[in-house]
Motif scaffolding. Structure first.
Motif, PDB file in Angstrom:
ATOM      1  N   VAL A 175       0.863  -1.182   0.000  1.00  0.00           N
ATOM      2  CA  VAL A 175       0.000   0.000   0.000  1.00  0.00           C
ATOM      3  C   VAL A 175       0.897   1.229   0.000  1.00  0.00           C
ATOM      4  O   VAL A 175       1.752   1.387   0.872  1.00  0.00           O
ATOM      5  CB  VAL A 175      -0.918   0.023   1.242  1.00  0.00           C
ATOM      6  N   THR A 177       1.587   4.925   0.735  1.00  0.00           N
ATOM      7  CA  THR A 177       1.066   6.002   1.583  1.00  0.00           C
ATOM      8  C   THR A 177       0.739   7.236   0.742  1.00  0.00           C
ATOM      9  O   THR A 177      -0.289   7.891   0.947  1.00  0.00           O
ATOM     10  CB  THR A 177       2.081   6.371   2.678  1.00  0.00           C
ATOM     11  N   VAL A 180      -2.542   6.779  -0.958  1.00  0.00           N
ATOM     12  CA  VAL A 180      -3.663   6.905  -0.026  1.00  0.00           C
ATOM     13  C   VAL A 180      -3.991   8.374   0.215  1.00  0.00           C
ATOM     14  O   VAL A 180      -5.153   8.800   0.137  1.00  0.00           O
ATOM     15  CB  VAL A 180      -3.365   6.193   1.309  1.00  0.00           C
ATOM     16  N   LEU A 184      -7.492  10.386  -0.856  1.00  0.00           N
ATOM     17  CA  LEU A 184      -8.318  10.577   0.331  1.00  0.00           C
ATOM     18  C   LEU A 184      -9.256  11.770   0.148  1.00  0.00           C
ATOM     19  O   LEU A 184      -8.821  12.861  -0.205  1.00  0.00           O
ATOM     20  CB  LEU A 184      -7.411  10.811   1.542  1.00  0.00           C
ATOM     21  N   MET A 217      -8.286   6.682   6.662  1.00  0.00           N
ATOM     22  CA  MET A 217      -7.562   6.153   5.506  1.00  0.00           C
ATOM     23  C   MET A 217      -8.117   4.805   5.025  1.00  0.00           C
ATOM     24  O   MET A 217      -7.853   4.392   3.896  1.00  0.00           O
ATOM     25  CB  MET A 217      -6.073   6.001   5.822  1.00  0.00           C
ATOM     26  N   VAL A 220     -10.027   4.496   1.477  1.00  0.00           N
ATOM     27  CA  VAL A 220      -9.221   4.431   0.250  1.00  0.00           C
ATOM     28  C   VAL A 220      -8.616   3.043   0.071  1.00  0.00           C
ATOM     29  O   VAL A 220      -8.670   2.450  -1.015  1.00  0.00           O
ATOM     30  CB  VAL A 220      -8.090   5.490   0.277  1.00  0.00           C
ATOM     31  N   VAL A 221      -8.047   2.510   1.149  1.00  0.00           N
ATOM     32  CA  VAL A 221      -7.328   1.242   1.061  1.00  0.00           C
ATOM     33  C   VAL A 221      -8.288   0.073   0.829  1.00  0.00           C
ATOM     34  O   VAL A 221      -8.016  -0.820   0.012  1.00  0.00           O
ATOM     35  CB  VAL A 221      -6.471   1.005   2.326  1.00  0.00           C
ATOM     36  N   SER A 248      -1.522   3.899   7.250  1.00  0.00           N
ATOM     37  CA  SER A 248      -1.990   3.753   5.874  1.00  0.00           C
ATOM     38  C   SER A 248      -2.027   2.290   5.457  1.00  0.00           C
ATOM     39  O   SER A 248      -2.190   1.972   4.283  1.00  0.00           O
ATOM     40  CB  SER A 248      -1.086   4.547   4.922  1.00  0.00           C
TER      41      SER A 248
END
Length: 282
Positions: A175, A177, A180, A184, A217, A220-221, A248
């Motif tokens: 992932v 950061t 993200v 966001l 967060m 988004v993930v 994140s």
């Protein structure tokens, strides 16, 4: 003294809110940070000149991209001490996991060199150097339980929330950061009630805290990696009081009030998640 061994602990975010993007490109945060006893171990040994980094994990960069390298550079720059160092990292914290594995190693080197080189730097000085290396480094220097603002460098120490049972599950996905933050969507009208969570921490109200944790967060993930949501649901199904993605991501943690429940949950999750750690808060 020409060698020192120092333990380097990971962290979780008990809640994380992103307020706005600042003029310097960073984001303003409101977050509760908690150290856990999942740790790396660093051995620092003085050498004539330069820096040598070794690690038991071949994916760890051994050059200037590593925060331990940056920590060595910064402390030399700040103090004028120009000595060589050999750093051996026994890496147990998974990489790029939302657990501050790189930051805590950088923090450990700052603290370790201060002791090894007899610099006797105060914690506040070390934190000031640390923020130049990474946003999570000041907290990793301070440790324990803290309310963090700014990019994470403005810290208020809170009543210890130690010896709480935490299960970490890392699905082994990457992932970014930066990705993200870029994706966001900030909702100015919907803020995480940090004060309420701090109150639960101060009262030792484990259930209240666990049931009200929020990480903005996650949205988004989870959109790209639904396994994050699946792990959270499984943790709740198998006995966690609450579950949340840390930082994140992609690591998800669950908070438990019973060790048998935590073991049961670990056993259930182990069929699809390889990296699972039973921990306690510090």
């Amino acid at each position: 003294m020409d060698e020192i061994i120092i333990e380097s602990y990971g962290k979780i975010n008990l809640s994380l809110d992103v307020l706005y993007k600042r003029n310097d490109g960073y984001h303003e945060l409101n977050t509760l940070m908690q150290q856990v006893d999942l740790k790396d171990t660093l051995t620092l040994k003085e050498i004539k000149e330069g820096i040598i980094i070794e690690c038991n994990n071949s994916d760890v960069p051994l050059g200037s991209a590593n925060l331990v390298y940056k920590a060595w550079e910064k402390i030399k720059e700040r103090t004028g001490v120009n000595k060589g160092i050999h750093i051996k990292i026994d890496k147990q914290i998974p990489l790029a996991s939302g657990l501050a594995g790189g930051s805590t190693n950088g923090a450990a080197v700052l603290k370790g060199l201060s002791e090894l080189w007899q610099l006797n730097l105060e914690e506040e000085e070390l934190r000031g150097i640390g923020v130049e290396i990474g946003a999570d480094v000041p907290f990793c220097i301070m440790g324990g339980t803290a309310y963090a603002q700014g990019i994470g460098e403005k810290l208020k120490k809170l009543k210890p929330f130690s010896n709480k049972l935490v299960l970490l599950a890392n699905p082994g996905i990457e992932v970014s950061t930066a990705y993200v933050y870029k994706n966001l969507v900030l909702n100015k009208d919907k803020r995480v009630d940090i004060d309420r969570l701090i109150r639960y921490l101060e009262e030792g109200n484990l259930k209240g805290l666990a049931e009200n944790m929020v990480n903005v967060m996650e949205e988004v993930v989870i959109k790209d990696h639904p396994i994050i949501s699946e792990i959270k649901k499984d943790m709740m199904k198998y006995g966690a009081l609450g579950a949340l993605m840390s930082g994140s991501g992609p690591t998800v943690f669950g908070i438990f009030d019973d060790e048998e429940k935590m073991i049961y949950c670990r056993n259930k999750l182990s069929s699809k998640i390889k990296k699972i750690y039973m921990c306690k808060t510090i």
